[in-house]
Design a protein around this motif. Structure first.
Motif, PDB file in Angstrom:
ATOM      1  N   GLN A  81       0.715  -1.149   0.051  1.00  0.00           N
ATOM      2  CA  GLN A  81       0.045  -0.183  -0.075  1.00  0.00           C
ATOM      3  C   GLN A  81       0.880   1.034  -0.005  1.00  0.00           C
ATOM      4  O   GLN A  81       2.071   1.117   0.154  1.00  0.00           O
ATOM      5  CB  GLN A  81      -0.771  -0.175   1.344  1.00  0.00           C
ATOM      6  CG  GLN A  81      -0.142   0.026   2.528  1.00  0.00           C
ATOM      7  CD  GLN A  81      -0.998   0.006   3.698  1.00  0.00           C
ATOM      8  OE1 GLN A  81      -1.908  -0.898   3.901  1.00  0.00           O
ATOM      9  NE2 GLN A  81      -0.676   1.000   4.791  1.00  0.00           N
ATOM     10  N   ILE A  82       0.275   2.386  -0.230  1.00  0.00           N
ATOM     11  CA  ILE A  82       0.978   3.571  -0.407  1.00  0.00           C
ATOM     12  C   ILE A  82       0.077   4.540   0.272  1.00  0.00           C
ATOM     13  O   ILE A  82      -1.215   4.483   0.169  1.00  0.00           O
ATOM     14  CB  ILE A  82       1.126   4.188  -1.938  1.00  0.00           C
ATOM     15  CG1 ILE A  82       2.172   3.236  -2.533  1.00  0.00           C
ATOM     16  CG2 ILE A  82       1.923   5.511  -1.869  1.00  0.00           C
ATOM     17  CD1 ILE A  82       2.490   3.842  -4.004  1.00  0.00           C
ATOM     18  N   GLN A  83       0.580   5.419   1.263  1.00  0.00           N
ATOM     19  CA  GLN A  83      -0.133   6.227   1.979  1.00  0.00           C
ATOM     20  C   GLN A  83       0.537   7.631   1.747  1.00  0.00           C
ATOM     21  O   GLN A  83       1.805   7.787   2.020  1.00  0.00           O
ATOM     22  CB  GLN A  83      -0.110   5.771   3.414  1.00  0.00           C
ATOM     23  CG  GLN A  83      -1.005   6.650   4.239  1.00  0.00           C
ATOM     24  CD  GLN A  83      -1.151   6.073   5.804  1.00  0.00           C
ATOM     25  OE1 GLN A  83      -0.755   4.994   5.892  1.00  0.00           O
ATOM     26  NE2 GLN A  83      -1.635   6.789   6.475  1.00  0.00           N
ATOM     27  N   VAL A  84      -0.170   8.420   1.402  1.00  0.00           N
ATOM     28  CA  VAL A  84       0.287   9.949   1.368  1.00  0.00           C
ATOM     29  C   VAL A  84      -0.175  10.708   2.385  1.00  0.00           C
ATOM     30  O   VAL A  84      -1.506  10.682   2.852  1.00  0.00           O
ATOM     31  CB  VAL A  84      -0.087  10.480  -0.035  1.00  0.00           C
ATOM     32  CG1 VAL A  84       0.382  12.066  -0.405  1.00  0.00           C
ATOM     33  CG2 VAL A  84       0.411   9.618  -1.257  1.00  0.00           C
ATOM     34  N   LYS A  85       0.790  11.544   2.971  1.00  0.00           N
ATOM     35  CA  LYS A  85       0.346  12.167   4.219  1.00  0.00           C
ATOM     36  C   LYS A  85       0.706  13.754   3.949  1.00  0.00           C
ATOM     37  O   LYS A  85       1.729  13.785   3.355  1.00  0.00           O
ATOM     38  CB  LYS A  85       1.086  11.805   5.633  1.00  0.00           C
ATOM     39  CG  LYS A  85       0.404  10.363   5.880  1.00  0.00           C
ATOM     40  CD  LYS A  85       1.173  10.060   7.423  1.00  0.00           C
ATOM     41  CE  LYS A  85       1.773   8.944   7.349  1.00  0.00           C
ATOM     42  NZ  LYS A  85       2.439   8.734   8.656  1.00  0.00           N
ATOM     43  N   GLN A  86       0.023  14.522   4.377  1.00  0.00           N
ATOM     44  CA  GLN A  86       0.322  16.014   4.302  1.00  0.00           C
ATOM     45  C   GLN A  86       0.067  16.723   5.603  1.00  0.00           C
ATOM     46  O   GLN A  86      -1.454  16.718   6.066  1.00  0.00           O
ATOM     47  CB  GLN A  86      -0.542  16.757   3.122  1.00  0.00           C
ATOM     48  CG  GLN A  86       0.103  17.750   2.579  1.00  0.00           C
ATOM     49  CD  GLN A  86      -0.490  18.425   1.349  1.00  0.00           C
ATOM     50  OE1 GLN A  86      -1.901  18.157   1.194  1.00  0.00           O
ATOM     51  NE2 GLN A  86       0.321  19.024   0.583  1.00  0.00           N
ATOM     52  N   SER A  87       0.828  17.219   6.242  1.00  0.00           N
ATOM     53  CA  SER A  87       0.496  18.009   7.518  1.00  0.00           C
ATOM     54  C   SER A  87       0.082  19.432   6.889  1.00  0.00           C
ATOM     55  O   SER A  87       0.287  19.929   5.945  1.00  0.00           O
ATOM     56  CB  SER A  87       1.827  18.165   8.462  1.00  0.00           C
ATOM     57  OG  SER A  87       2.660  18.901   7.935  1.00  0.00           O
ATOM     58  N   LEU A  88      -0.412  20.086   8.207  1.00  0.00           N
ATOM     59  CA  LEU A  88      -0.757  21.626   7.695  1.00  0.00           C
ATOM     60  C   LEU A  88       0.457  22.512   7.169  1.00  0.00           C
ATOM     61  O   LEU A  88       0.244  23.097   6.222  1.00  0.00           O
ATOM     62  CB  LEU A  88      -1.174  22.317   9.054  1.00  0.00           C
ATOM     63  CG  LEU A  88      -2.081  23.449   9.000  1.00  0.00           C
ATOM     64  CD1 LEU A  88      -3.299  22.804   8.404  1.00  0.00           C
ATOM     65  CD2 LEU A  88      -2.352  23.894  10.680  1.00  0.00           C
ATOM     66  N   ARG A 124       1.052  21.240   3.659  1.00  0.00           N
ATOM     67  CA  ARG A 124       0.259  21.969   2.692  1.00  0.00           C
ATOM     68  C   ARG A 124       0.515  23.286   2.323  1.00  0.00           C
ATOM     69  O   ARG A 124       0.526  23.663   1.345  1.00  0.00           O
ATOM     70  CB  ARG A 124      -1.267  21.905   3.477  1.00  0.00           C
ATOM     71  CG  ARG A 124      -2.361  21.505   2.458  1.00  0.00           C
ATOM     72  CD  ARG A 124      -3.688  21.172   3.418  1.00  0.00           C
ATOM     73  NE  ARG A 124      -3.540  20.051   4.330  1.00  0.00           N
ATOM     74  CZ  ARG A 124      -4.049  20.007   5.314  1.00  0.00           C
ATOM     75  NH1 ARG A 124      -5.082  20.816   5.474  1.00  0.00           N
ATOM     76  NH2 ARG A 124      -4.085  18.864   5.995  1.00  0.00           N
ATOM     77  N   LEU A 130       0.765   7.769  -6.535  1.00  0.00           N
ATOM     78  CA  LEU A 130      -0.350   7.270  -6.452  1.00  0.00           C
ATOM     79  C   LEU A 130      -1.007   6.851  -7.822  1.00  0.00           C
ATOM     80  O   LEU A 130      -1.480   5.695  -7.914  1.00  0.00           O
ATOM     81  CB  LEU A 130      -1.574   8.287  -5.736  1.00  0.00           C
ATOM     82  CG  LEU A 130      -1.397   8.186  -4.239  1.00  0.00           C
ATOM     83  CD1 LEU A 130      -2.287   9.347  -3.826  1.00  0.00           C
ATOM     84  CD2 LEU A 130      -1.514   6.894  -3.607  1.00  0.00           C
ATOM     85  N   ARG A 154      -9.954  12.247  -8.057  1.00  0.00           N
ATOM     86  CA  ARG A 154      -9.309  12.686  -6.812  1.00  0.00           C
ATOM     87  C   ARG A 154     -10.118  13.686  -6.275  1.00  0.00           C
ATOM     88  O   ARG A 154     -10.537  14.701  -6.751  1.00  0.00           O
ATOM     89  CB  ARG A 154      -7.815  12.965  -7.123  1.00  0.00           C
ATOM     90  CG  ARG A 154      -7.019  11.889  -7.071  1.00  0.00           C
ATOM     91  CD  ARG A 154      -6.010  11.450  -6.127  1.00  0.00           C
ATOM     92  NE  ARG A 154      -5.737  12.796  -5.423  1.00  0.00           N
ATOM     93  CZ  ARG A 154      -6.109  12.980  -4.307  1.00  0.00           C
ATOM     94  NH1 ARG A 154      -6.999  12.417  -3.362  1.00  0.00           N
ATOM     95  NH2 ARG A 154      -5.368  13.951  -3.534  1.00  0.00           N
ATOM     96  N   SER A 155     -10.674  13.594  -4.899  1.00  0.00           N
ATOM     97  CA  SER A 155     -11.239  14.750  -4.416  1.00  0.00           C
ATOM     98  C   SER A 155     -10.086  15.408  -3.615  1.00  0.00           C
ATOM     99  O   SER A 155      -9.488  14.856  -2.860  1.00  0.00           O
ATOM    100  CB  SER A 155     -12.561  14.220  -3.559  1.00  0.00           C
ATOM    101  OG  SER A 155     -12.074  13.226  -2.610  1.00  0.00           O
ATOM    102  N   GLY A 156      -9.987  16.791  -3.725  1.00  0.00           N
ATOM    103  CA  GLY A 156      -8.792  17.437  -3.466  1.00  0.00           C
ATOM    104  C   GLY A 156      -8.555  17.230  -1.992  1.00  0.00           C
ATOM    105  O   GLY A 156      -7.819  18.000  -1.278  1.00  0.00           O
TER     106      GLY A 156
END
Lengths: 175, 499
Positions: free
Chosen positions: B441-448, B451, B484, B497-499
């Motif tokens: 699996q691939i997980q994309v994380k984005q912190s504040l 962003r 992704l 993709r929903s933003g």
């Protein structure tokens, strides 16, 4: 050897199940997290009371009060907004070949799991979820598991079965 | 299956001696404390504790005896059967074709008695899925391995139709697979590795702590102060000699440890399996089937990087056993070019790329902007309690900031149509390579903060357990999305993709 996008087999219409969490999930989140906040408030409250009762040094009294205020404010913010956003911003998208889960409030998470890697699908229901007729689905791979929280019971059942079919999770052993 | 008379084997009787030795070894510290150093039978409490210890020892020995007596194994041409248990008889049977690899391990006591411990591993992750023969003669071990080899051959022949790529190179033959030596560690490499180990420098703080704590405990009447005085007043040459002497000592210690651990290290290839043998006193041999390899990781420590020495690890799917020891290390410390040659020749299913993308410049900004809680808390403590040492904080912050700049410089990545290759780390660098079908699996994380900068953290997992998770920080959002999309089984992923 690149992955070929195989079409789903005979009979099964390519079906896409996607959505967000139902509005009741918000209440469930609020209820379950409020338990922790009540415990937290009780503990910090007890600390403040003890600090005054036993005449602990002033700096300790002040820092406990600050702690209590932070606790109250954070609990309120969390209960009012965060739990709401948690419900609003959770989306899932189940397709015959992959599952995508998007969640997170401050840090967003975007997970992509190919169907072939799915090893199991569980459904679980605690007392709060049961009261609202909701279930949580856990999708497990060899690398960990992901949850789709608090979705409606009968829908959870179809979703779980659908994922199991897509992932071809079968009971029999390979010989 | 077939109820033909199975011949049941017990482990050889000297294994019993081994078990008793092991029990005594595990009781060694209390025995020495209570019977050698402080052997007094005067107080009631003293008697109770000593009799108690002896009773426990006896009980353990008796239990080990019955454990040995009740453990039996047998095998026919398809299955291995094990009966064990003192109170609760447990019968296990395991189809031979499920056994993926055999690891042999011979700790010092085992070698003393001339037996080895064999672990049979299957693909499954549960505890029941593997079993151990804790102490068999090498000849028996060989016999068992040969039986397994035959089973594997039968299976391979049956599967020959499915096997598309790999079997082209090595057609399955009935003859035993030849063993090819891929790498043997030389003495020179072990010496070099010991010299370049960072632990060489650890001896200074360790030694000074020990000396000062001894000085605190036993008042040596400033004997060490005298030494200190002497050191302070001594000439540069003497100090230099002293430093060199201490360094040499720690190098020698490191060398001894490395020799014991990696002495006689051999990396072999047996057909479709990789075999790693290592150790002088505790010798172990571990096998990893090729199809279990999930990813390859190359590690470079801060100092060894200057000498182009790398360590290579395989991330393999398997039992939890593999998580706790590092025997999936296939090359502990080898010159980079030689390591790469082995990888290119024998792990050709993974192709390493040479030109990788760097992080965008704004990634440096975000790395420097992150709050270092560790640094702040440590600075706070130092400024509050040890203000005299405040200028050491400069060094601390230099390391923190330097580490971040380094992490920006070292972090690189590349995505080809099949592979993903990541290079991460600051002082110690690690490279990770895996291919699309093996990613779970691939997980994309984005912190504040990320962003704001349009950056993301991407996490790749393969099925090698916790050790297989590889994370790359602060790559551009567009790249993360491209990863992704690359990983997705659908082409039109970007539209949905929903933003």
């Amino acid at each position: 050897m690149s992955e070929t996008t195989s079409t789903p087999e005979e009979g099964v219409t390519p079906q896409r199940i996607s959505g967000t969490l139902p509005i009741e999930a918000r209440t469930v989140f609020r209820l379950s997290s409020s338990i922790f906040y009540i415990i937290g408030l009780l503990v910090t409250g007890a600390l403040v009371a003890a600090a005054y009762w036993f005449d602990w040094p002033t700096w300790l009294q002040i820092s406990f009060i600050v702690l209590l205020v932070i606790d109250v404010v954070y609990s309120l913010i969390d209960l009012i907004w965060f739990q709401k956003w948690k419900q609003e911003r959770f989306t899932y998208d189940v397709q015959p070949l992959e599952i995508r889960i998007h969640h997170g409030i401050i840090t967003t998470h975007d997970v992509l799991i190919p169907m072939t890697k799915v090893q199991y699908v569980h459904a679980a229901q605690g007392p709060i979820l049961r009261k609202f007729g909701l279930q949580t689905i856990t999708i497990g791979t060899a690398a960990g598991s992901h949850e789709i929280y608090a979705i409606e019971e009968s829908f959870a059942k179809t979703l779980r079965e659908q994922i199991a079919i897509y992932a071809r999770i079968e009971e029999e052993d390979v010989v | 299956m077939t109820e033909t008379a199975l011949t049941w084997h017990r482990l050889p009787s000297r294994v019993l001696v081994l078990r008793i030795l092991e029990v005594i070894k595990s009781f060694a510290i209390p025995i020495v404390l209570l019977f050698v150093l402080n052997n007094d039978w005067d107080s009631t409490f003293g008697i109770i504790i000593r009799v108690g210890i002896l009773l426990f020892l006896l009980l353990d020995v008796v239990q080990k005896f019955f454990g040995w007596l009740n453990f039996r194994y047998a095998l026919d041409e398809k299955t291995v059967y094990v009966i064990e248990g003192n109170w609760l008889k447990k019968e296990k049977s395991l189809p031979l074709y499920k056994i993926q690899s055999v690891h042999s391990n011979s700790p010092f006591l085992y070698r003393l008695l001339g037996v080895v411990e064999l672990t049979f591993d299957t693909n499954a992750n549960s505890d029941d899925a593997s079993f151990k023969l804790a102490g068999v003669f090498p000849t028996e071990a060989k016999r068992l391995e040969e039986i397994l080899e035959q089973v594997r051959h039968r299976k391979q022949n049956a599967q020959a139709v499915d096997d598309s790529e790999e079997s082209d190179e090595t057609p399955a033959q009935a003859a035993p697979v030849p063993t090819r030596l891929l790498y043997a560690l030389s003495t020179r490499e072990i010496v070099l590795a010991s010299v370049t180990s960072l632990s060489v420098f650890a001896i200074f703080p360790v030694a000074s702590t020990i000396i000062s704590s001894i000085d605190d405990f036993i008042n040596l009447d400033g004997a060490f102060n005298q030494v200190e005085d002497y050191v302070v007043h001594a000439s540069i040459i003497v100090i230099g000699l002293l430093v060199i002497g201490v360094l040499m000592l720690s190098v020698v210690i490191g060398m001894i440890i490395n020799f014991l651990k990696y002495g006689n290290f051999r990396l072999e290839r047996r057909g479709e399996r990789i075999r790693v043998e290592k150790g002088l006193l505790n010798r172990s041999a571990k096998e990893i089937p090729y199809e279990k390899i999930q990813a390859i990781r190359i590690k470079e420590t801060f100092i060894r990087r200057w000498f182009h020495i790398v360590g290579v690890e395989l991330v393999a799917a398997g039992t939890m056993d593999e998580l706790k020891d590092e025997s999936s290390t296939i090359l502990p410390f080898v010159r980079r070019d030689r390591a790469m040659r082995v990888l290119r020749e024998h792990f050709s299913q993974f192709t390493w790329s040479d030109d990788l993308h760097r992080l965008p410049r704004r990634a440096l900004g975000i790395k420097l902007m992150r709050i270092s809680w560790f640094g702040i808390i440590l600075s706070g403590l130092v400024l509050y309690f040890f203000r005299d040492y405040a200028w050491w904080l400069l060094l601390l912050w230099a390391i923190i900031i330097g580490g971040r700049v380094l992490s920006f410089v070292t972090t690189k990545y590349v995505r080809t149509d099949r592979f993903i290759q990541l290079r991460t780390g600051a002082f110690n660098v690690r490279s990770f390579l895996t291919d699309k079908p093996r990613i779970e699996q691939i997980q994309v994380k984005q912190s504040l903060l990320q962003r704001r900068f349009g950056l993301c953290t991407v996490q790749f997992s393969t099925r090698g357990g916790i050790l297989s998770i590889e994370v790359i920080d602060d790559i551009p959002k567009s790249e993360a999305d491209a990863m992704l999309a690359w990983f997705s089984r659908y082409d039109e992923i970007n539209e949905n993709r929903s933003g």
